[in-house]
Design a protein around this motif. Structure first.
Motif, PDB file in Angstrom:
ATOM      1  N   SER A   4      30.708   7.340  13.087  1.00 51.03           N
ATOM      2  CA  SER A   4      30.754   6.906  14.482  1.00 51.03           C
ATOM      3  C   SER A   4      30.595   8.128  15.367  1.00 51.03           C
ATOM      4  CB  SER A   4      32.073   6.185  14.783  1.00 51.03           C
ATOM      5  OG  SER A   4      33.169   7.068  14.601  1.00 51.03           O
ATOM      6  N   GLY A   5      30.519   7.906  16.676  1.00 52.26           N
ATOM      7  CA  GLY A   5      30.428   9.016  17.613  1.00 52.26           C
ATOM      8  C   GLY A   5      29.032   9.232  18.164  1.00 52.26           C
ATOM      9  N   TRP A   6      28.865  10.348  18.872  1.00 50.05           N
ATOM     10  CA  TRP A   6      27.618  10.660  19.575  1.00 50.05           C
ATOM     11  C   TRP A   6      26.507  10.949  18.584  1.00 50.05           C
ATOM     12  CZ3 TRP A   6      26.912   9.552  24.435  1.00 50.05           C
ATOM     13  CH2 TRP A   6      25.793  10.060  25.107  1.00 50.05           C
ATOM     14  N   LYS A   8      28.229  10.712  28.161  1.00 52.65           N
ATOM     15  CA  LYS A   8      29.327  11.467  27.556  1.00 52.65           C
ATOM     16  C   LYS A   8      29.744  12.603  28.477  1.00 52.65           C
ATOM     17  CE  LYS A   8      28.388  14.398  24.329  1.00 52.65           C
ATOM     18  NZ  LYS A   8      28.039  15.119  23.086  1.00 52.65           N
TER      19      LYS A   8
END
Length: 197
Positions: A42-44, A87
């Motif tokens: 998961s994440g950017w 972000k």
């Protein structure tokens, strides 16, 4: 006693006080990439454009009638969910579009055509076109393909503590990866102008 000339000091202005925002306008370079994503990652994922610190509003608009959009496409089935986001410098992600699901019955491709963000009020308006076959909106009259055009407000809230006083990033993040093996979505950006104020 000295006399203060408020007019020469620009204290009396018809257009109000100086604003503390920024102004920049450019077409981001976002060439095609196809990274491999691991199971449960998961994440950017991908940077599309940098937004200067202290921005108050963001706008994305096409500069081409034939191919102006940002694009996410997943080839694998049942592999994961991606979405466009903003972000901040601390890694907080403000989700901007619905997740791009990849199951056999889902729409695999998400095309982002326009975006309007008020960073102060925390509101977002987006125009996206979803299709299962990678067809963009301008191709519909020629190919007879069907899809879902979505125009309206984003229902995802601005994260608590989201920091606009430092540089921010527009791009793609992984909402969830539930594939048992790695998968490789395709992303690119073409002919969208970014206006920041």
């Amino acid at each position: 006693m000295p006399i203060i000339d408020n007019y020469s000091l620009d204290n009396y202005r018809l257009d109000g006080p100086d604003q503390q925002g920024v102004y920049t306008s450019f077409v981001p370079s976002a060439p095609t990439t196809q990274p491999t994503i691991a199971a449960n990652q998961s994440g950017w994922l991908r940077d599309f454009a940098t937004v200067p610190a202290n921005a108050k509003s963001i706008s994305l608009q096409p500069i081409s009638s034939s191919n102006g959009h940002w694009y996410i496409r997943n080839f694998n089935t049942s592999s994961g969910q991606l979405a466009f986001g903003l972000k901040d410098a601390a890694g907080r992600i403000w989700q901007l579009t619905s997740p791009n699901y990849t199951t056999p019955s889902s729409r695999w491709t998400q095309n982002l055509y326009s975006l309007q963000m008020d960073l102060v009020a925390g509101t977002v308006g987006v125009t996206t076109y979803w299709t299962q076959y990678g067809t963009a909106m301008e191709d519909i009259p020629n190919l007879g393909s069907s899809g879902q055009l979505v125009v309206g407000a984003n229902s995802y809230a601005k994260p608590a503590g989201f920091d606009t006083t430092r540089e921010m990033t527009l791009g793609v993040f992984i909402v969830y990866s539930y594939a048992s093996t790695g998968w490789a979505p395709v992303m690119y950006g073409n002919n969208l102008k970014l206006l920041v104020m």
